[in-house]
Scaffold this active site. Structure first.
Site, PDB file in Angstrom:
ATOM      1  N   LYS A 157      -6.451  -4.167   5.240  1.00  0.00           N
ATOM      2  CA  LYS A 157      -6.187  -3.594   3.923  1.00  0.00           C
ATOM      3  C   LYS A 157      -7.554  -3.320   3.304  1.00  0.00           C
ATOM      4  O   LYS A 157      -8.141  -4.172   2.636  1.00  0.00           O
ATOM      5  CB  LYS A 157      -5.375  -4.601   3.093  1.00  0.00           C
TER       6      LYS A 157
HETATM    7  N1  PPE Z   1       2.021  -0.754   3.779  1.00  0.00           N
HETATM    8  C1  PPE Z   1       0.988  -0.317   3.030  1.00  0.00           C
HETATM    9  C2  PPE Z   1       0.247   0.892   3.464  1.00  0.00           C
HETATM   10  C3  PPE Z   1       0.638  -1.008   1.863  1.00  0.00           C
HETATM   11  O1  PPE Z   1      -0.380  -0.576   1.133  1.00  0.00           O
HETATM   12  C4  PPE Z   1       1.375  -2.146   1.468  1.00  0.00           C
HETATM   13  C5  PPE Z   1       1.029  -2.894   0.212  1.00  0.00           C
HETATM   14  C6  PPE Z   1       2.453  -2.571   2.285  1.00  0.00           C
HETATM   15  C7  PPE Z   1       2.728  -1.847   3.431  1.00  0.00           C
HETATM   16  C8  PPE Z   1       3.266  -3.785   1.958  1.00  0.00           C
HETATM   17  O2  PPE Z   1       2.533  -4.974   2.129  1.00  0.00           O
HETATM   18  P1  PPE Z   1       2.872  -6.295   1.295  1.00  0.00           P
HETATM   19  O3  PPE Z   1       2.434  -6.044  -0.103  1.00  0.00           O
HETATM   20  O4  PPE Z   1       2.094  -7.365   1.946  1.00  0.00           O
HETATM   21  O5  PPE Z   1       4.342  -6.503   1.398  1.00  0.00           O
HETATM   22  N2  PPE Z   1       0.507  -2.109  -0.846  1.00  0.00           N
HETATM   23  C9  PPE Z   1      -0.190  -2.748  -1.948  1.00  0.00           C
HETATM   24  C10 PPE Z   1      -0.996  -1.760  -2.770  1.00  0.00           C
HETATM   25  C11 PPE Z   1      -0.272  -0.941  -3.759  1.00  0.00           C
HETATM   26  C12 PPE Z   1      -1.205  -0.201  -4.698  1.00  0.00           C
HETATM   27  O6  PPE Z   1      -0.767   0.805  -5.274  1.00  0.00           O
HETATM   28  O7  PPE Z   1      -2.367  -0.611  -4.896  1.00  0.00           O
HETATM   29  C13 PPE Z   1       0.760  -3.583  -2.797  1.00  0.00           C
HETATM   30  O8  PPE Z   1       1.971  -3.428  -2.722  1.00  0.00           O
HETATM   31  O9  PPE Z   1       0.250  -4.417  -3.543  1.00  0.00           O
END
Ligand code: PPE
Length: 304
Positions: A157
């Protein structure tokens, strides 16, 4: 955005407007940052952070993939998260820890640049719009492919990686959709711009595997565990885009987006929120506020 009072920056609590960096910070130029998105929810024992340890573990892995040694231990970061929530007096909030290459070095060799760490918290409501959690969203398959395993590490990330999501997001908004779904280089469904994806077909739950270039979402993992407990079979398998068009239900999961139904994909109507989405939402929304059998395991209480 909804401002709070203080931000934790390199071990100090600074006033929100003072939490600034130099314009020649390395991360601003090259995207050399790793971050997390975490949420804390109000419970009857005060604010509790959802799966904090799992998020901090992922931050460490992201940092490792970018050769960025974190100057704070997991326990120090955990304490810092608690402290910054407490000092801002928030009951529920979004939490954004970020580690980034700071000021002092330019050019693409970053290993001599400093690593700064900040943790901000603020109130953040329904990510995909008011009513999205009940009414669902309209999603579009993006013409942009999701980053592949040999361009950047898709499971990290990292700041720069989100340029991919941002292009897809803008494209979907300009076309009148609330969210974009990205296919991977092989043409199978990967992620939303900031969410993982689930498909219900004939009572079974399908979701792309790690090999599909997804971010290994912590909400995704939570949904898999809850579905399992509910006796719903979960299958991690490659999903062709056309399977979305004929799905019984589709929903996305993420810390910011939580668990959100998808009402339509491109010009195919999936329909209103379905029964499996509703059941998993119920378990999830109970779990995060301390009302589920799994809550004890997943909640990290700020006031201990
Ligand atoms: N895929 C991506 C590409 C992604 O960025 C997130 C989180 C997820 C899946 C889900 O991961 P999790 O949060 O561990 O369930 N995206 C983060 C960023 C959002 C933003 O706008 O900044 C979030 O949900 O916090």
């Amino acid at each position: 955005m909804q401002e709070a009072e203080k931000i934790w920056m390199n071990g100090e609590l600074v006033d929100w407007p003072e939490a600034t960096v130099h314009v020649l910070s390395h991360a601003l130029h090259y995207g050399t940052s790793v971050f997390e998105g975490i949420r804390a929810y109000e419970t009857d024992r005060g604010p509790a952070v959802f799966r904090l340890d799992d998020h901090l573990a992922r931050l460490e892995r992201s940092a490792q993939m970018y050769y960025m040694p974190l100057p704070y231990s997991r326990e120090q970061l955990r304490e810092a998260v608690h402290e910054v929530i407490r000092v801002n007096g928030l009951q529920s909030c979004y939490i954004r820890p970020i580690a980034f290459r700071g000021y002092g070095t330019m050019g693409l060799f970053p290993l001599e640049a400093t690593v700064d760490v900040a943790i901000a918290v603020w109130e953040w409501g329904a990510y995909l719009g008011e009513d999205s959690l009940t009414e669902g969203i309209g999603a579009k398959i993006s013409s942009w492919r999701r980053i592949g395993p040999n361009t950047v590490p898709a499971t990290a990330k990292a700041g720069g990686q989100y340029l991919n999501s941002i292009l897809a997001k803008i494209e979907s908004h300009k076309s009148g959709y609330q969210e974009a779904l990205l296919l991977n280089e092989a043409g199978f469904v990967a992620d939303g711009t900031g969410e993982n994806l689930f498909v219900v077909k004939d009572g079974k739950l399908f979701t792309p595997p790690v090999s599909a270039s997804i971010l290994m979402g912590i909400t995704r993992q939570t949904i898999i565990e809850l579905a399992d407990e509910e006796g719903i079979e979960v299958i991690e398998a490659e999903i062709p885009r056309a399977d979305l068009y004929i799905a019984d239900e589709v929903f996305v999961s993420g810390t910011a987006a939580e668990v959100c139904p998808v009402r339509s994909v491109d010009d195919h109507l999936i329909g209103p929120r379905g029964p499996i989405t509703t059941r998993l939402q119920e378990r999830f929304f109970n779990a995060i506020v301390g009302n589920d059998s799994r809550s004890e395991e997943w909640l990290d209480y700020v006031n201990q």
